[in-house]
Design an enzyme around this catalytic site. Sequence first.
Site, PDB file in Angstrom:
ATOM      1  N   HIS A  74       6.081 -12.585   7.402  1.00 20.00           N
ATOM      2  CA  HIS A  74       6.235 -11.188   6.971  1.00 20.00           C
ATOM      3  C   HIS A  74       7.419 -11.088   6.018  1.00 20.00           C
ATOM      4  O   HIS A  74       8.386 -11.843   6.139  1.00 20.00           O
ATOM      5  CB  HIS A  74       6.455 -10.261   8.175  1.00 20.00           C
ATOM      6  CG  HIS A  74       6.167  -8.835   7.854  1.00 20.00           C
ATOM      7  ND1 HIS A  74       7.098  -7.995   7.296  1.00 20.00           N
ATOM      8  CD2 HIS A  74       5.026  -8.112   7.969  1.00 20.00           C
ATOM      9  CE1 HIS A  74       6.546  -6.807   7.098  1.00 20.00           C
ATOM     10  NE2 HIS A  74       5.297  -6.856   7.496  1.00 20.00           N
TER      11      HIS A  74
ATOM     12  N   HIS B 130      -1.723  -8.949   1.961  1.00 20.61           N
ATOM     13  CA  HIS B 130      -1.445  -7.676   2.654  1.00 20.61           C
ATOM     14  C   HIS B 130      -2.602  -7.420   3.630  1.00 20.61           C
ATOM     15  O   HIS B 130      -2.873  -8.253   4.485  1.00 20.61           O
ATOM     16  CB  HIS B 130      -1.257  -6.595   1.589  1.00 20.61           C
ATOM     17  CG  HIS B 130      -0.753  -5.271   2.083  1.00 20.61           C
ATOM     18  ND1 HIS B 130      -0.129  -5.101   3.287  1.00 20.61           N
ATOM     19  CD2 HIS B 130      -0.781  -4.019   1.510  1.00 20.61           C
ATOM     20  CE1 HIS B 130       0.209  -3.819   3.446  1.00 20.61           C
ATOM     21  NE2 HIS B 130      -0.198  -3.148   2.382  1.00 20.61           N
TER      22      HIS B 130
ATOM     23  N   ARG C 265       3.169  -4.816  16.634  1.00 18.42           N
ATOM     24  CA  ARG C 265       1.754  -4.426  16.504  1.00 18.42           C
ATOM     25  C   ARG C 265       0.861  -5.566  17.006  1.00 18.42           C
ATOM     26  O   ARG C 265      -0.232  -5.339  17.502  1.00 18.42           O
ATOM     27  CB  ARG C 265       1.434  -4.082  15.036  1.00 18.42           C
ATOM     28  CG  ARG C 265       2.263  -2.911  14.487  1.00 18.42           C
ATOM     29  CD  ARG C 265       2.048  -2.736  12.993  1.00 18.42           C
ATOM     30  NE  ARG C 265       2.433  -3.929  12.238  1.00 18.42           N
ATOM     31  CZ  ARG C 265       2.255  -4.076  10.929  1.00 18.42           C
ATOM     32  NH1 ARG C 265       1.698  -3.109  10.219  1.00 18.42           N
ATOM     33  NH2 ARG C 265       2.637  -5.186  10.316  1.00 18.42           N
TER      34      ARG C 265
ATOM     35  N   ASP D  94      -2.070  -8.673  11.628  1.00 19.22           N
ATOM     36  CA  ASP D  94      -3.408  -9.127  11.253  1.00 19.22           C
ATOM     37  C   ASP D  94      -3.872 -10.349  12.042  1.00 19.22           C
ATOM     38  O   ASP D  94      -5.053 -10.681  12.032  1.00 19.22           O
ATOM     39  CB  ASP D  94      -3.455  -9.434   9.752  1.00 19.22           C
ATOM     40  CG  ASP D  94      -3.133  -8.209   8.924  1.00 19.22           C
ATOM     41  OD1 ASP D  94      -3.703  -7.143   9.220  1.00 19.22           O
ATOM     42  OD2 ASP D  94      -2.308  -8.296   7.995  1.00 19.22           O
TER      43      ASP D  94
ATOM     44  N   SER E 244       0.825  -1.218   0.000  1.00 17.86           N
ATOM     45  CA  SER E 244       0.000   0.000   0.000  1.00 17.86           C
ATOM     46  C   SER E 244       0.859   1.268   0.000  1.00 17.86           C
ATOM     47  O   SER E 244       0.581   2.216  -0.745  1.00 17.86           O
ATOM     48  CB  SER E 244      -0.975   0.000   1.187  1.00 17.86           C
ATOM     49  OG  SER E 244      -0.303  -0.244   2.398  1.00 17.86           O
TER      50      SER E 244
HETATM   51  N1  CMX Z   1       1.825 -19.710   5.817  1.00 14.00           N
HETATM   52  C1  CMX Z   1       2.290 -20.602   4.912  1.00 14.00           C
HETATM   53  N2  CMX Z   1       3.354 -20.379   4.138  1.00 14.00           N
HETATM   54  C2  CMX Z   1       4.001 -19.213   4.296  1.00 14.00           C
HETATM   55  C3  CMX Z   1       3.604 -18.273   5.242  1.00 14.00           C
HETATM   56  C4  CMX Z   1       2.453 -18.539   6.018  1.00 14.00           C
HETATM   57  N3  CMX Z   1       1.972 -17.685   6.904  1.00 14.00           N
HETATM   58  N4  CMX Z   1       4.440 -17.208   5.183  1.00 14.00           N
HETATM   59  C5  CMX Z   1       5.329 -17.489   4.204  1.00 14.00           C
HETATM   60  N5  CMX Z   1       5.063 -18.702   3.683  1.00 14.00           N
HETATM   61  C6  CMX Z   1       5.728 -19.366   2.560  1.00 14.00           C
HETATM   62  C7  CMX Z   1       5.596 -18.491   1.321  1.00 14.00           C
HETATM   63  O1  CMX Z   1       4.316 -18.657   0.701  1.00 14.00           O
HETATM   64  C8  CMX Z   1       6.746 -18.968   0.493  1.00 14.00           C
HETATM   65  O2  CMX Z   1       6.381 -20.181  -0.093  1.00 14.00           O
HETATM   66  P1  CMX Z   1       6.933 -20.598  -1.558  1.00 14.00           P
HETATM   67  O3  CMX Z   1       8.421 -20.627  -1.429  1.00 14.00           O
HETATM   68  O4  CMX Z   1       6.301 -21.924  -1.802  1.00 14.00           O
HETATM   69  O5  CMX Z   1       6.476 -19.531  -2.496  1.00 14.00           O
HETATM   70  C9  CMX Z   1       7.810 -19.260   1.547  1.00 14.00           C
HETATM   71  O6  CMX Z   1       7.113 -19.441   2.785  1.00 14.00           O
HETATM   72  C10 CMX Z   1       8.811 -18.134   1.720  1.00 14.00           C
HETATM   73  O7  CMX Z   1       8.096 -16.944   1.945  1.00 14.00           O
HETATM   74  P2  CMX Z   1       8.740 -15.768   2.814  1.00 14.00           P
HETATM   75  O8  CMX Z   1       9.956 -15.290   2.110  1.00 14.00           O
HETATM   76  O9  CMX Z   1       8.880 -16.183   4.225  1.00 14.00           O
HETATM   77  O10 CMX Z   1       7.579 -14.686   2.797  1.00 14.00           O
HETATM   78  P3  CMX Z   1       7.285 -13.579   1.692  1.00 14.00           P
HETATM   79  O11 CMX Z   1       8.144 -12.391   1.978  1.00 14.00           O
HETATM   80  O12 CMX Z   1       7.352 -14.140   0.327  1.00 14.00           O
HETATM   81  O13 CMX Z   1       5.759 -13.238   1.982  1.00 14.00           O
HETATM   82  C11 CMX Z   1       3.880 -12.806   3.355  1.00 14.00           C
HETATM   83  C12 CMX Z   1       5.368 -12.520   3.125  1.00 14.00           C
HETATM   84  C13 CMX Z   1       3.368 -11.873   4.445  1.00 14.00           C
HETATM   85  C14 CMX Z   1       3.133 -12.528   2.066  1.00 14.00           C
HETATM   86  C15 CMX Z   1       3.729 -14.292   3.799  1.00 14.00           C
HETATM   87  O14 CMX Z   1       4.379 -14.500   5.026  1.00 14.00           O
HETATM   88  C16 CMX Z   1       2.279 -14.718   3.899  1.00 14.00           C
HETATM   89  O15 CMX Z   1       1.697 -15.105   2.881  1.00 14.00           O
HETATM   90  N6  CMX Z   1       1.673 -14.647   5.134  1.00 14.00           N
HETATM   91  C17 CMX Z   1       0.254 -14.935   5.291  1.00 14.00           C
HETATM   92  C18 CMX Z   1      -0.586 -13.745   4.835  1.00 14.00           C
HETATM   93  C19 CMX Z   1      -0.475 -12.591   5.799  1.00 14.00           C
HETATM   94  O16 CMX Z   1      -0.597 -12.740   7.000  1.00 14.00           O
HETATM   95  N7  CMX Z   1      -0.272 -11.388   5.257  1.00 14.00           N
HETATM   96  C20 CMX Z   1      -0.272 -10.153   6.057  1.00 14.00           C
HETATM   97  C21 CMX Z   1       1.094  -9.508   6.189  1.00 14.00           C
HETATM   98  C22 CMX Z   1       1.003  -8.230   6.984  1.00 14.00           C
HETATM   99  C23 CMX Z   1       0.275  -7.157   6.232  1.00 14.00           C
HETATM  100  O17 CMX Z   1       0.781  -6.720   5.178  1.00 14.00           O
HETATM  101  O18 CMX Z   1      -0.841  -6.779   6.625  1.00 14.00           O
END
Ligand code: CMX
Length: 479
Positions: free
Chosen positions: A360, A314, A369, A415, A284
Amino acid sequence: MGSRPHRAGVVLGGGRTGRRCRFPPPPPSALAAASGFVTGAAVSNLKDVLASMIPKEQAKIKSFRQQHGSTTIGQITVDMVYGGMRGMKGLIYETSVLDPDEGIRFRGYSIPECQKLLPKAAGGEEPLPEGLFWLLVTGEMPTQEQVTWLSREWARRAALPSHVVTMLDNFPTNLHPMSQLSAAITALNSESKFARAYAEGIHRAKYWEFIYEDAMDLIAKLPCVAAKIYRNLYREGSSIGAIDPNLDWSHNFANMLGYAEPQFIELMRLYLTIHSDHEGGNVSAHTSHLVGSALSDPYLAFAAAMNGLAGPLHGLANQEVLLWLTDLQKELGTDVSDEKLRDFIWNTLNSGRVVPGYGHAVLRKTDPRYSCQREFALKHLPQDPLFKLVAQLYKIVPNVLLEQGKAKNPWPNVDAHSGVLLQYYGLKEMNYYTVLFGVSRALGVLAQLIWSRALGFPLERPKSMSTKGLMQLVGYKSG
Ligand code: CMX
């Protein structure tokens, strides 16, 4: 666009079918405050404070760039280019910095420090988001008077143009609240003072002044838009009522939503403070930065940001968390063993989904947070069954994610906790949760947008490459 005269007929959305509520004129005390001279020593008019700061910041950056304009600050790897630019230092964002281990610092202040030092409402314990906005814009902790000035200033600017109210009233009930929010913000750009000034040929040195005006107007109007969406969708289109210029921004917002309980109002103050800013690279913040760099006005830049916040990776994750918890309770009931929880988490992972609220892109520890919302829950709702479930998951999810070995950060983010608190006070419409996040996010990204124009940041335009071009660049040989 932007050359239309300012509309006089503004309304503060009444009910879907009921009488429209005219915005009441502020009382003389509020007008005196809005003039900016309510205090003895400290200046309370934020624009005046900014006007005195900007030349110094411009000179500082000019001198810095003269000395270090060609200094290298990092390496870009092929993985970074394919990997969503993680860790790539690529933009300036002044208002906050995110440390992987420690979490967010707003202009150098951690969340606990902000909770301690920012002004509070009379009788309240949580920080006022007005104070956080002042801090983000100026880098200085505000006085109580400065925060009161902001509350009144936002109350003064809160009225919605009638076409936005009509538009919101005509949206179908199956249009997601975030789509409604984004569309309404886009339509609010009929009010953009920046777009109008640009069309009239304003000098670029004055851009920031109009961005400031739009930012202040937009922040002021957002709770009205958000409350209107809420009431149209979940309260049969009942009136949001009138803004009280003697109340703070969060208190007015809670009233317009229809929640009068003092503890909920305190929760709103905390919620709207902590969701405001998370440095510049998140979807965002980066989106508003990018769109704003094209000199799209703040309404357009912020609407774009909200479309990014509406993504499940996000801001929509707060909705996803509650959906996931609801599914969990449906399947397993309320009193669940750790073993059953582990199985449920593994089922989520094995079905190719993420555990919402965990992980994250930057953080590598529990999000502060999350921690401060947990503190709030421990204080106000320690026996709430859903809070107990969230607390139980906090002990289990990280181990499962570590066991799976994929997520770089197994800890909860903001979240994972916010929805539980909202549920407790009766705000159970989980599809709406990201709208609250969006209202708060305006504080951070619009504070930065003012500075981006004040510092004359140019159009953002990174270099993209094709895979073929990148292979050639690094001398790749197949086989
Ligand atoms: N559950 C399952 N798998 C997860 C995970 C979770 N909570 N967090 C990361 N992973 C996985 C990723 O999908 C990725 O898988 P692949 O290699 O198969 O693609 C792997 O672990 C590595 O990811 P990462 O480098 O640790 O995380 P990213 O920087 O790529 O992504 C985020 C960060 C937040 C998108 C991810 O942790 C996620 O999807 N979390 C769940 C959704 C969430 O809570 N989002 C809110 C974030 C805060 C906000 O912006 O509001």
